[in-house]
Design an enzyme around this catalytic site. Structure first.
Site, PDB file in Angstrom:
ATOM      1  N   ASP A   8       0.960  -1.191  -0.001  1.00 47.37           N
ATOM      2  CA  ASP A   8       0.027   0.027  -0.037  1.00 47.37           C
ATOM      3  C   ASP A   8       0.839   1.202   0.013  1.00 47.37           C
ATOM      4  OD1 ASP A   8       0.899   0.305   2.571  1.00 47.37           O
ATOM      5  OD2 ASP A   8      -0.939   0.372   3.462  1.00 47.37           O
ATOM      6  N   HIS A   9       0.394   2.380  -0.071  1.00 42.82           N
ATOM      7  CA  HIS A   9       1.050   3.534   0.117  1.00 42.82           C
ATOM      8  C   HIS A   9       2.195   3.593   1.166  1.00 42.82           C
ATOM      9  CE1 HIS A   9      -2.222   4.070   2.512  1.00 42.82           C
ATOM     10  NE2 HIS A   9      -1.963   4.723   3.131  1.00 42.82           N
ATOM     11  N   CYS A  65       3.090  -3.092   4.221  1.00 45.06           N
ATOM     12  CA  CYS A  65       2.265  -1.856   4.365  1.00 45.06           C
ATOM     13  C   CYS A  65       2.895  -0.823   5.293  1.00 45.06           C
ATOM     14  CB  CYS A  65       0.826  -2.171   4.757  1.00 45.06           C
ATOM     15  SG  CYS A  65       0.453  -3.035   6.353  1.00 45.06           S
ATOM     16  N   GLY A  66       2.263  -0.072   6.196  1.00 48.47           N
ATOM     17  CA  GLY A  66       3.037   0.500   6.991  1.00 48.47           C
ATOM     18  C   GLY A  66       3.643  -0.402   8.188  1.00 48.47           C
ATOM     19  N   THR A  67       2.896  -1.182   8.927  1.00 49.75           N
ATOM     20  CA  THR A  67       3.218  -2.105   9.875  1.00 49.75           C
ATOM     21  C   THR A  67       3.248  -3.615   9.409  1.00 49.75           C
ATOM     22  OG1 THR A  67       1.099  -2.450  10.241  1.00 49.75           O
ATOM     23  CG2 THR A  67       1.919  -0.648  11.965  1.00 49.75           C
ATOM     24  N   GLY A  68       2.910  -3.602   8.339  1.00 49.70           N
ATOM     25  CA  GLY A  68       2.849  -5.288   8.022  1.00 49.70           C
ATOM     26  C   GLY A  68       1.780  -6.008   8.611  1.00 49.70           C
ATOM     27  N   GLY A  70      -1.877  -5.137   9.058  1.00 53.04           N
ATOM     28  CA  GLY A  70      -3.135  -5.328   8.278  1.00 53.04           C
ATOM     29  C   GLY A  70      -2.944  -6.153   6.994  1.00 53.04           C
ATOM     30  N   HIS A  98       9.370 -24.273   9.008  1.00 54.63           N
ATOM     31  CA  HIS A  98       8.211 -24.674   9.767  1.00 54.63           C
ATOM     32  C   HIS A  98       6.812 -24.517   9.267  1.00 54.63           C
ATOM     33  CE1 HIS A  98      10.783 -25.515  13.783  1.00 54.63           C
ATOM     34  NE2 HIS A  98      11.514 -26.111  12.824  1.00 54.63           N
ATOM     35  N   ASN A  99       6.854 -23.287   8.839  1.00 57.96           N
ATOM     36  CA  ASN A  99       5.416 -23.258   8.453  1.00 57.96           C
ATOM     37  C   ASN A  99       5.108 -23.002   7.003  1.00 57.96           C
ATOM     38  OD1 ASN A  99       6.252 -20.684  10.685  1.00 57.96           O
ATOM     39  ND2 ASN A  99       4.925 -22.366  11.232  1.00 57.96           N
ATOM     40  N   ARG A 109       7.240   1.031   8.100  1.00 59.33           N
ATOM     41  CA  ARG A 109       7.169   2.243   9.030  1.00 59.33           C
ATOM     42  C   ARG A 109       8.119   1.530  10.402  1.00 59.33           C
ATOM     43  NH1 ARG A 109       1.208   4.013   7.865  1.00 59.33           N
ATOM     44  NH2 ARG A 109       1.697   5.380   6.025  1.00 59.33           N
ATOM     45  N   HIS A 133       6.132 -30.974  10.245  1.00 61.12           N
ATOM     46  CA  HIS A 133       5.679 -29.632   9.821  1.00 61.12           C
ATOM     47  C   HIS A 133       4.734 -29.800   8.726  1.00 61.12           C
ATOM     48  CE1 HIS A 133       8.681 -28.252  12.648  1.00 61.12           C
ATOM     49  NE2 HIS A 133       9.545 -29.216  12.178  1.00 61.12           N
ATOM     50  N   ARG A 136       1.561 -30.227  10.116  1.00 62.26           N
ATOM     51  CA  ARG A 136       0.939 -29.091  10.980  1.00 62.26           C
ATOM     52  C   ARG A 136       0.342 -28.119   9.995  1.00 62.26           C
ATOM     53  NH1 ARG A 136       6.021 -29.337  15.006  1.00 62.26           N
ATOM     54  NH2 ARG A 136       5.265 -31.168  16.320  1.00 62.26           N
TER      55      ARG A 136
END
Ligand code: RB5
Length: 148
Positions: A8-9, A65-68, A70, A98-99, A109, A133, A136
């Site tokens: 995003d922006h 994104c800003g924080t990752g 959302g 593992h995932n 940010r 794994h 799982r």
């Protein structure tokens, strides 16, 4: 590797830097936008990237994104996506080992460029270990089906 990337922006500048470094290393990068710093809604970008990844079978996706946060929540709503929100290299390595995460999400940010790049590299240098794994990861997929 073939990598699909979107932002995003809030993630635009970091995305350009990551694309440039990936291409310098010889990787092929598909950029799904956004195309500039004008505001967009991160769930739209997450949905577009994840559907393309599932259809086109790039090796993995990067969402910024800003924080990752959302964009990670949005990506994980899509059946077949295992998105890992990452802020350190150890977790990046484990997200693959593992995932078997098929999408990684970063916060522009909250991370500097060098840390973000270290995280991307740690994920790319890691391999899925399978075995318990795999069991799982299959149980995660079963939860998606169960909840429909
Ligand atoms: C956009 O301002 C911001 O909310 C978004 O980039 C992200 O941080 C959301 O989780």
């Amino acid at each position: 590797m073939k990598i699909i990337i979107g932002c995003d922006h809030g993630g635009y500048d970091l995305k350009l830097e990551i694309i440039s470094r990936l291409e310098k290393e010889g990787h092929s990068v598909v950029d799904v936008g956004c195309p500039d710093r004008n505001p967009v809604d991160y769930p739209d970008v997450a949905a577009d990237l994840c559907h393309r990844l599932l259809d086109e079978k790039e090796d993995f996706g990067i969402l910024i994104c800003g924080t990752g946060i959302g964009i990670s929540i949005a990506a994980n709503k899509i059946d077949g996506i295992r998105a890992a929100h990452l802020s350190d290299a150890y977790s990046a390595s484990m997200a693959k080992a593992h995932n078997n995460a098929n999408v990684i999400t970063l916060g522009a940010r909250t991370l500097g460029v060098e840390l973000a790049w270290t995280i991307v590299k740690a994920y790319m240098d890691s391999s899925f270990l399978g075995g318990v794994h795999q069991t799982r990861v299959e149980k995660i997929a079963a939860l998606e089906k169960e909840d429909k």
